[in-house]
Every structure is written in C-alpha cells, then in structure tokens.
Scaffold this active site. Sequence first.
Site, PDB file in Angstrom:
ATOM      1  N   CYS A  86      40.015  42.644  82.766  1.00  0.00           N
ATOM      2  CA  CYS A  86      39.742  42.330  81.348  1.00  0.00           C
ATOM      3  C   CYS A  86      38.331  42.759  80.913  1.00  0.00           C
ATOM      4  O   CYS A  86      37.329  42.295  81.458  1.00  0.00           O
ATOM      5  CB  CYS A  86      39.911  40.825  81.123  1.00  0.00           C
ATOM      6  SG  CYS A  86      39.488  40.327  79.435  1.00  0.00           S
TER       7      CYS A  86
ATOM      8  N   LYS B 207      50.514  33.246  84.339  1.00  0.00           N
ATOM      9  CA  LYS B 207      49.393  32.326  84.163  1.00  0.00           C
ATOM     10  C   LYS B 207      49.701  30.965  84.786  1.00  0.00           C
ATOM     11  O   LYS B 207      50.748  30.374  84.476  1.00  0.00           O
ATOM     12  CB  LYS B 207      49.107  32.134  82.672  1.00  0.00           C
ATOM     13  CG  LYS B 207      48.629  33.389  81.976  1.00  0.00           C
ATOM     14  CD  LYS B 207      48.527  33.143  80.478  1.00  0.00           C
ATOM     15  CE  LYS B 207      48.242  34.407  79.714  1.00  0.00           C
ATOM     16  NZ  LYS B 207      48.478  34.263  78.275  1.00  0.00           N
TER      17      LYS B 207
ATOM     18  N   VAL C 119      41.438  34.894  78.967  1.00  0.00           N
ATOM     19  CA  VAL C 119      40.148  34.944  79.665  1.00  0.00           C
ATOM     20  C   VAL C 119      39.188  35.766  78.800  1.00  0.00           C
ATOM     21  O   VAL C 119      39.664  36.591  78.004  1.00  0.00           O
ATOM     22  CB  VAL C 119      40.299  35.598  81.063  1.00  0.00           C
ATOM     23  CG1 VAL C 119      41.052  34.698  81.998  1.00  0.00           C
ATOM     24  CG2 VAL C 119      40.918  36.991  80.990  1.00  0.00           C
TER      25      VAL C 119
ATOM     26  N   GLU D  59      35.910  32.711  74.211  1.00  0.00           N
ATOM     27  CA  GLU D  59      35.571  33.878  73.389  1.00  0.00           C
ATOM     28  C   GLU D  59      34.290  34.511  73.972  1.00  0.00           C
ATOM     29  O   GLU D  59      33.201  33.928  73.907  1.00  0.00           O
ATOM     30  CB  GLU D  59      35.381  33.531  71.910  1.00  0.00           C
ATOM     31  CG  GLU D  59      36.697  33.312  71.182  1.00  0.00           C
ATOM     32  CD  GLU D  59      37.543  34.589  71.127  1.00  0.00           C
ATOM     33  OE1 GLU D  59      37.012  35.664  70.794  1.00  0.00           O
ATOM     34  OE2 GLU D  59      38.739  34.505  71.450  1.00  0.00           O
ATOM     35  N   SER D  60      34.443  35.738  74.471  1.00  0.00           N
ATOM     36  CA  SER D  60      33.365  36.363  75.256  1.00  0.00           C
ATOM     37  C   SER D  60      32.028  36.437  74.518  1.00  0.00           C
ATOM     38  O   SER D  60      30.980  36.174  75.122  1.00  0.00           O
ATOM     39  CB  SER D  60      33.800  37.759  75.710  1.00  0.00           C
ATOM     40  OG  SER D  60      34.139  38.578  74.598  1.00  0.00           O
TER      41      SER D  60
HETATM   42  N1  LIG Z   1      38.455  37.793  71.692  1.00  0.00           N
HETATM   43  C1  LIG Z   1      38.647  37.415  73.074  1.00  0.00           C
HETATM   44  C2  LIG Z   1      39.628  38.361  73.722  1.00  0.00           C
HETATM   45  C3  LIG Z   1      39.988  37.967  75.145  1.00  0.00           C
HETATM   46  C4  LIG Z   1      41.273  38.660  75.594  1.00  0.00           C
HETATM   47  O1  LIG Z   1      41.976  39.312  74.808  1.00  0.00           O
HETATM   48  N2  LIG Z   1      41.589  38.489  76.887  1.00  0.00           N
HETATM   49  C5  LIG Z   1      42.842  39.023  77.378  1.00  0.00           C
HETATM   50  C6  LIG Z   1      42.668  39.844  78.643  1.00  0.00           C
HETATM   51  S1  LIG Z   1      41.658  41.263  78.376  1.00  0.00           S
HETATM   52  C7  LIG Z   1      43.761  37.864  77.749  1.00  0.00           C
HETATM   53  O2  LIG Z   1      43.343  36.887  78.311  1.00  0.00           O
HETATM   54  N3  LIG Z   1      45.027  38.014  77.429  1.00  0.00           N
HETATM   55  C8  LIG Z   1      46.029  37.068  77.791  1.00  0.00           C
HETATM   56  C9  LIG Z   1      47.042  36.893  76.710  1.00  0.00           C
HETATM   57  O3  LIG Z   1      46.779  37.323  75.574  1.00  0.00           O
HETATM   58  O4  LIG Z   1      48.088  36.339  77.009  1.00  0.00           O
HETATM   59  C10 LIG Z   1      37.291  37.418  73.800  1.00  0.00           C
HETATM   60  O5  LIG Z   1      36.390  38.128  73.335  1.00  0.00           O
HETATM   61  O6  LIG Z   1      37.130  36.694  74.783  1.00  0.00           O
END
Ligand SMILES: N[C@@H](CCC(=O)N[C@@H](CS)C(=O)NCC(=O)O)C(=O)O
Length: 221
Positions: free
Chosen positions: A12, A39, A52, A64-65
């Site tokens: 990610c 998950k 994540v 949120e990163s």
């Molecule tokens: N806006 C979020 C995006 C985080 C994100 O999209 N993470 C993805 C992996 S890269 C995730 O956990 N996806 C799981 C899902 O959507 O089910 C951030 O900045 O943390």
Amino acid sequence: MADIEFITAEVCPFAQRTHLALMEKGLDYDHAEVDLKNKPAWFEAVSPYSKVPVLKHDGAVVYESAIINEYIEERFPEPALMPSDPVSRATARIWIDYCNTRFIGAFYGALSAQGVDAQAEAAAKLTDMMIYMEDAGLSPLGSDPYWLGSDVSLVDLAYWPFFERLPAVTHYRGVDIPARCPRLAAWIVAMGMRESVRRTCHDAAYYIDSYARYDAPPAAQ
Ligand SMILES: N[C@@H](CCC(=O)N[C@@H](CS)C(=O)NCC(=O)O)C(=O)O
C-alpha cells in the site's frame, strides 16, 4: 512492546507514507501486516474505514495517511518534517492536498483507463500534472533536493510512494517523468538515496507484478 502500533500492508502506497514518517523520526513501533484480500476481524474492528494505514498510540486510533503523518509530526517534533513558519506550512499542506485530491486520482486514472482514447487522455493528464509540479513546486526552489528545499518534509513523503510505483505506469501505459522535468527527476534520485526509502522500497518488477490487473496495451502502441 513499543507504544506505537503501525497497522499496514506492504503493497500500500498510503501505508508506505506512514512507514517513511516513522523511520524518518527514528521511532520504535510494532508492525502488524494485514492481508487486504482476507481482512482479519481484529482489523475490521480497529480500522473505521477498513483501510490501512492505521496507527495506534497513546490510547488513540489514528487513520488516513496524511492525518497520521501530521499526528506523528505533532507528537514527535524532532527531526522536523514540516517547516516552522506558517506560510511554508501552508505551502506544504497545499502540496499534500494536491497529491491527495488530484495527483493520486490522475495516477490511478492513467493505470485504469481502458481504450486507446481514454488511455491517451489519462496519460496526458498525469504528464501535465508532473509538469505543473515541476514548474510550480520544485523549480522555484533552485537546486535544493527536496520539495520544500534542503530538508525532507511530509510533502516528499506524501508523493514518494507514487513515484516509486511510476515504473508500473510506464510499463503498462508508457507514462514516465517528462523530459522537461529535470527537478522532478533529481528529486527522485535524492529520495531514492534516503535510508527510509531504501528500507521500505520495492523494485519496478514488484510493482509491475502488483499492478498486473491493469495490464492492457498502452495507448501509444
Ligand atoms: N485515503 C487513505 C487511503 C488508504 C487506502 O486506500 N488503503 C488501501 C490499500 S492501498 C486499503 O486499505 N484498501 C482496503 C479496502 O479498500 O478494502 C489514506 O490516505 O490512508
């Protein structure tokens, strides 16, 4: 046991932003890897958006990163990853916002576009954004290596994971750093030499494989 728990997934880019911040700060943390295709229940319970990265610290769950990285900056101010004066801080936040609200959409838009015309349009949009970043963001700083000058900042950490993955966009869609963006190219070299990047990075082959679902001939072919 460390008092920071970093909940992440290796692939990610958003989680890598936080991984970079933790490393740049030299913080000790426990690391929990989540299989996003399967998950676990504990993750669903802890992650409000089911995504994540998540950071657990001091009784708080932060997600949120970009928000996690600002939290890390506020709780662990040294070494600073944000400038000290308000105008420069605002500039940093504007560029992080540009990454979150525009650049990332264009990045995935270029990968996911289907059909020759849509791929060409998406590729041009991503290229134009990199030219804008070169002209409005990096070039005015002269020869300093990082986004805001001589010191690495949260802006660099926000963008880096997507540039680490750009070789996959080049492979599948033919979009690369534009030739007229030497500052952007130099920034990539500078970032690639940082210890935090070297310890979290993967090579082009890893991302080409990770993004194989986007496999389709580039518009240019
Ligand atoms: N806006 C979020 C995006 C985080 C994100 O999209 N993470 C993805 C992996 S890269 C995730 O956990 N996806 C799981 C899902 O959507 O089910 C951030 O900045 O943390």
